[in-house]
Enzyme design. Structure first.
Site, mmCIF file in Angstrom:
data_model
loop_
_atom_site.group_PDB
_atom_site.id
_atom_site.type_symbol
_atom_site.label_atom_id
_atom_site.label_comp_id
_atom_site.label_asym_id
_atom_site.label_seq_id
_atom_site.Cartn_x
_atom_site.Cartn_y
_atom_site.Cartn_z
ATOM 1 N N THR A 181 63.661 17.220 -12.465
ATOM 2 C CA THR A 181 62.588 17.271 -13.472
ATOM 3 C C THR A 181 61.262 16.921 -12.804
ATOM 4 O O THR A 181 61.158 16.901 -11.583
ATOM 5 C CB THR A 181 62.927 16.345 -14.664
ATOM 6 O OG1 THR A 181 61.950 16.533 -15.702
ATOM 7 C CG2 THR A 181 62.939 14.871 -14.286
ATOM 8 N N ASN A 182 60.207 16.674 -13.569
ATOM 9 C CA ASN A 182 58.908 16.285 -13.001
ATOM 10 C C ASN A 182 58.280 15.193 -13.860
ATOM 11 O O ASN A 182 58.872 14.759 -14.851
ATOM 12 C CB ASN A 182 57.995 17.513 -12.865
ATOM 13 C CG ASN A 182 57.753 18.166 -14.205
ATOM 14 O OD1 ASN A 182 57.219 17.565 -15.122
ATOM 15 N ND2 ASN A 182 58.183 19.419 -14.336
ATOM 16 N N ARG A 183 57.066 14.769 -13.488
ATOM 17 C CA ARG A 183 56.481 13.576 -14.114
ATOM 18 C C ARG A 183 55.685 13.859 -15.390
ATOM 19 O O ARG A 183 55.000 12.986 -15.895
ATOM 20 C CB ARG A 183 55.534 12.881 -13.135
ATOM 21 C CG ARG A 183 56.201 12.333 -11.920
ATOM 22 C CD ARG A 183 55.150 11.656 -11.048
ATOM 23 N NE ARG A 183 55.598 11.461 -9.701
ATOM 24 C CZ ARG A 183 56.377 10.454 -9.304
ATOM 25 N NH1 ARG A 183 56.785 9.564 -10.172
ATOM 26 N NH2 ARG A 183 56.730 10.358 -8.043
ATOM 27 N N SER A 184 55.724 15.081 -15.890
ATOM 28 C CA SER A 184 54.940 15.376 -17.093
ATOM 29 C C SER A 184 55.397 14.497 -18.260
ATOM 30 O O SER A 184 56.593 14.293 -18.466
ATOM 31 C CB SER A 184 55.111 16.853 -17.470
ATOM 32 O OG SER A 184 54.623 17.071 -18.770
ATOM 33 N N ALA A 222 54.907 21.686 -18.086
ATOM 34 C CA ALA A 222 55.106 21.674 -16.628
ATOM 35 C C ALA A 222 56.522 22.195 -16.391
ATOM 36 O O ALA A 222 57.479 21.414 -16.327
ATOM 37 C CB ALA A 222 54.933 20.263 -16.092
#
Ligand code: CTP
Length: 419
Positions: free
Chosen positions: A226-229, A293
């Site tokens: 996943t990502n930091r959004s 994102a």
């Protein structure tokens, strides 16, 4: 040769003055603002009058000084905090006592000054003034931090002799220093920032599709890529569009945010799920705002059982996810408005413009990650708005809800001038 126009010519400034010994410096500050061509209105807390008479500030500003939200003998004028909040290009609180800072940090609105701060759509500049230990106290420092999170600018207190006789940090910055910072701030934002004083454009009878948040790409039942959004920017856009009367659908990756009132939320997990939800709804949307994102890659294989650690290294094969926005762009209706986001670290403008063209967008909102304050930060953002017509506008650091309003303002104003 004509004289250069004064640096604050025609600017609308609100000056909030609170009950500190430094309030006497509000008088030269008003004079400096006036000399630079600003239109100044002064708001005081009830205690400020102990240090500086309203008559002085009223005479220098050439305008009535306001203190109470419900003034006696003034029927119908209780909404002044709202009109003043919309009128201002900048709201300066100088001096700001520990008490007023605490109130601003926690949304109190018990005077004209604090109520107007809550209504104001313009940037706020807070200039603390208090004794050394009050300034250093954890409670005050927490409150100042909260103000920064909200998007206010806090000028650090100056070091020097204090009214108590102590020496330390706590002095209000000098009027000239405040004046110079105000001039800089307004020069950075040639167009009065968000809330350009007019009534926001309506989105009634408009169908709006928004994406927000990260996606989660699983590679076994337990782990994900996943990502930091956080989803905050997309949720702010959905909320702002619903507040303007739009029929808003928000396709959201996993976030911890509460669904905005009046918005239909479709929860999804993976890029593939998000793609399905968006493609099913894109044809009927009039305005599409893609702030999610989206993961560009997903594990090629998902293990049905939890992968055990065997070797020292684990190699995952990833495959491309669908470019959701690009597909929407390829099928774009001629009357549809398509807004994408770009998160960049290298040659940000060139990359953002390339994405705008390749994905057939009308607007792209650039987060230049090399700039302080841009990107996945919790409550503020600094973006540049690029249009298909070739315009580019840098917006200053603002709370994300204000960034959302500014984006809608620009997009809708352009559409109105086209039609
Ligand atoms: N986007 C999308 N689907 C993807 C990837 C991105 O819809 N699979 C959208 C995002 O929501 C955003 C825009 O495309 O509005 C640009 O996203 P960004 O991550 O900046 O760029 P990418 O197109 O993914 O390109 P790159 O990662 O190479 O910079």
């Amino acid at each position: 040769m004509s004289a250069p126009s004064p640096s604050l010519s025609d600017r609308h400034l609100l000056l909030g003055v609170t009950g500190s010994i430094a309030a006497y410096k509000a008088a030269p500050l008003v004079r400096l603002f006036k000399k630079s061509g600003a239109d100044v209105r002064v708001l005081t807390t009830p205690d400020a009058e102990r240090f500086i008479p309203a008559l002085t500030l009223g005479t220098l500003s050439e305008s009535e000084v306001l203190t109470e939200i419900f003034p006696e003998n003034e029927e119908g004028s209780w909404t002044k905090h709202v009109t003043l909040g919309q009128w201002a290009d900048l709201f300066v609180v100088a001096p700001a006592t520990a008490q007023t800072i605490a109130k601003l940090a926690h949304g109190f609105c018990d005077s004209m000054l604090t109520a107007t701060a809550l209504s104001a759509r313009c940037p706020l500049l807070v200039c603390p003034a208090m004794d050394r230990d009050m300034y250093r106290h954890g409670a005050t420092q927490d409150n100042l931090e909260r103000l920064r999170e909200i998007g206010y600018e806090v000028m650090p207190a100056a070091h020097g002799e204090l009214a108590s006789g102590l020496v330390g940090k706590g002095r209000m910055p000098e009027p000239e220093t405040i004046h110079d910072r105000v001039t800089e701030k307004l020069a950075d934002a040639p167009e009065a920032v968000p809330g350009s004083h007019a009534q926001p454009s309506s989105l009634e009878d408009t169908s709006v599709l928004v994406t927000a948040g990260p996606t989660r790409e699983p590679f076994d039942p337990v782990r994900v890529l996943t990502n930091r959004s956080t989803g905050t920017m997309g949720y702010a856009l959905a909320r702002a569009a619903a507040d303007r009367g739009g029929n808003v659908t928000l396709v959201s990756g996993p976030t911890t945010l509460a669904p905005p009132d009046g918005v239909e939320v479709i929860d999804v997990e993976t890029a593939e799920d998000m793609n399905e939800a968006v493609q099913a709804r894109r044809a009927t949307a009039d305005l599409v705002l893609m702030a999610a994102a989206v993961a560009d890659y997903t594990p090629a294989e998902q293990s049905p059982t939890k992968r055990k650690k065997n070797d020292d290294d684990l190699v995952l094969t990833l495959r491309r996810t669908p470019d959701i926005l690009k597909r929407v762009g390829e099928r774009k209706r001629s009357d549809q408005i398509l807004v994408g986001f770009a998160m960049e670290t290298d040659t940000p403008h060139a990359n953002a413009r390339r994405k705008l063209e390749e994905k057939n967008l009308d607007w792209i909102v650039l987060n230049d990650l090399t700039e302080d304050g841009a990107g996945f930060g919790p409550s503020t953002n600094r973006v540049t708005l690029l249009s298909r017509e070739g315009t580019s506008e840098d917006l200053p650091l603002m709370p994300k809800p204000d960034v959302a309003e500014a984006i809608l303002d620009r997009v809708l104003a352009a559409q109105e001038s086209d039609s």
